[in-house]
Design a protein around this motif. Structure first.
Motif, short mmCIF file in Angstrom:
data_model
loop_
_atom_site.label_atom_id
_atom_site.label_comp_id
_atom_site.label_asym_id
_atom_site.label_seq_id
_atom_site.Cartn_x
_atom_site.Cartn_y
_atom_site.Cartn_z
N ARG A 1 0.82 -1.21 0.00
CA ARG A 1 0.00 0.00 0.00
C ARG A 1 0.85 1.27 0.00
O ARG A 1 0.48 2.27 -0.61
N LYS A 2 1.98 1.23 0.68
CA LYS A 2 2.89 2.38 0.65
C LYS A 2 3.41 2.61 -0.76
O LYS A 2 3.47 3.75 -1.25
N ALA A 3 3.79 1.53 -1.43
CA ALA A 3 4.31 1.66 -2.80
C ALA A 3 3.24 2.17 -3.74
O ALA A 3 3.48 3.11 -4.53
N ILE A 4 2.05 1.59 -3.68
CA ILE A 4 0.97 2.01 -4.58
C ILE A 4 0.59 3.46 -4.32
O ILE A 4 0.29 4.22 -5.25
N TYR A 5 0.61 3.87 -3.06
CA TYR A 5 0.33 5.27 -2.71
C TYR A 5 1.27 6.22 -3.46
O TYR A 5 0.88 7.33 -3.85
N HIS A 6 2.52 5.76 -3.67
CA HIS A 6 3.51 6.58 -4.37
C HIS A 6 3.59 6.26 -5.87
O HIS A 6 4.55 6.66 -6.54
N GLY A 7 2.60 5.52 -6.37
CA GLY A 7 2.55 5.25 -7.80
C GLY A 7 3.49 4.17 -8.28
O GLY A 7 3.83 4.12 -9.47
N VAL A 8 3.89 3.29 -7.38
CA VAL A 8 4.84 2.23 -7.72
C VAL A 8 4.11 0.89 -7.76
O VAL A 8 3.30 0.58 -6.87
N GLU A 9 4.36 0.09 -8.78
CA GLU A 9 3.77 -1.25 -8.86
C GLU A 9 4.52 -2.20 -7.92
O GLU A 9 5.73 -2.06 -7.71
N VAL A 10 3.77 -3.16 -7.35
CA VAL A 10 4.36 -4.11 -6.42
C VAL A 10 4.11 -5.54 -6.88
O VAL A 10 2.99 -5.88 -7.30
N TYR A 11 5.15 -6.37 -6.78
CA TYR A 11 5.05 -7.77 -7.16
C TYR A 11 5.39 -8.65 -5.97
O TYR A 11 6.42 -8.46 -5.32
N GLY A 12 4.52 -9.60 -5.69
CA GLY A 12 4.74 -10.53 -4.59
C GLY A 12 5.44 -11.78 -5.06
O GLY A 12 5.03 -12.38 -6.06
N VAL A 13 6.47 -12.18 -4.36
CA VAL A 13 7.24 -13.38 -4.69
C VAL A 13 6.83 -14.48 -3.72
O VAL A 13 6.98 -14.33 -2.51
N LYS A 14 6.31 -15.56 -4.24
CA LYS A 14 5.88 -16.67 -3.38
C LYS A 14 7.06 -17.58 -3.04
O LYS A 14 7.97 -17.76 -3.84
#
Length: 319
Positions: free
Chosen positions: A25-38
């Protein structure tokens, strides 16, 4: 930086989900895409990487474990494995990585940084054994789980007039044992950072028995040795009725406490800030309730220290 990744590695700890949520959520708030690594570093090598949206981390802040799962990965310890991981990240345009885990996870982050890949570590382990931070994510929850268990065991110890040996986790760190023992008034606390002598333990038990004490609680950190073995030795030397409880992995599970949720949120968000500000090879932590960061290599070169004033206090209060 337009894309970052996040993974959890090593042993799970309560609050990891809160940290994942904060990163996303912090990244998206700043316009950054986030990818989760399983599955931790194994997921990097096997390319198990998915884009995360705001809704993907909804309703997880209160859950134990980790939404991204976790695993050990021997292949990542090889230069070829690490190179493959970076290639997979680069192929997706992911420019930085947040690693949530313990010292083994931090060593992986350190290796990625040495290869020029920006990585930030977030300390997530119930052991509380990471230098550079007062507390790690999950420690407070595990501690409260142990205290609740000891409270229950003390009830039956009192009813049956028995001595109970309780083995707790913590690997080579005695924080869980020390804090829970002091909080629950244990007669003896055995931690790997301090020497112990069986004659002292036996002597304390006998003195207590002579003054009419009907039960005793002994806390043994797993880094010291086996709870069942200590229980047997005490029974042989004192002839007191003795029982043992090994709490095991119950200490890793459960809904995180308010403290762990807030700590995870603060540290996860700060890790994103560091990446966006061009930092790499750092770990975030908490010192005197202030969020700080430190070079990972420097932190890993240090030794975790127990609070010896607290240990002395536990001995003074258990007379």
């Amino acid at each position: 930086m337009k894309k970052i990744g996040v993974l959890t590695s090593g042993g799970d700890s309560p609050g990891m989900n809160a940290a994942i949520r904060a990163v996303v959520r912090k990244a998206i708030y700043h316009g950054v895409e986030v990818y989760g690594v399983k599955y931790g570093y194994a997921g990097l090598i096997n390319n198990e990487i998915d884009k995360l949206e705001i809704g993907d981390v909804g309703d997880i802040i209160h859950k134990g474990g980790t939404k991204l799962y976790t695993a050990r990965c021997e292949e990542f310890k090889t230069p070829e494995g690490r190179q493959k991981a970076i290639e997979n990240l680069n192929a997706l345009g992911i420019q930085g990585l947040v690693v949530i885990g313990g010292d083994g996870s931090f060593r992986g982050a350190e290796k990625l940084t040495e290869l020029g890949y920006p990585t930030i570590g977030v300390p997530g382990t119930i052991d509380n054994d990471i230098p550079g931070t007062d507390y790690t994510i999950g420690f407070d929850t595990a501690l409260n789980t142990v205290i609740d268990a000891i409270d229950k065991i003390r009830d039956t110890a009192t009813s049956h007039e028995r001595t109970y040996v309780i083995e707790v986790m913590g690997r080579n760190a005695g924080d869980i044992a020390l804090w829970s023992g002091l909080a629950d008034g244990a007669e003896t606390i055995l931690i790997p950072e301090e020497e112990h002598h069986m004659e002292d333990i036996v002597g304390r038990l006998r003195r207590g028995h002579e003054r009419g004490k009907k039960h005793s609680i002994i806390i043994v950190a797993e880094g010291v040795g086996s709870g069942p073995e200590f229980s047997q030795r005490i029974k042989e030397e004192t002839n007191l009725e003795t029982r043992v409880t090994v709490l095991g992995h119950i200490q890793r599970g459960g809904s995180p406490t308010a403290y762990d949720r807030v700590l995870a949120s603060r540290l996860g968000a700060n890790a994103v800030e560091l990446l966006l500000n061009g930092e790499q090879g750092c770990m975030v932590g908490i010192r005197n309730n202030k969020v700080v960061h430190k070079n990972i290599s420097e932190a890993l070169s240090e030794t975790h220290e127990i609070d010896r004033d607290m240990y002395r206090l536990s001995q003074e209060l258990s007379i």
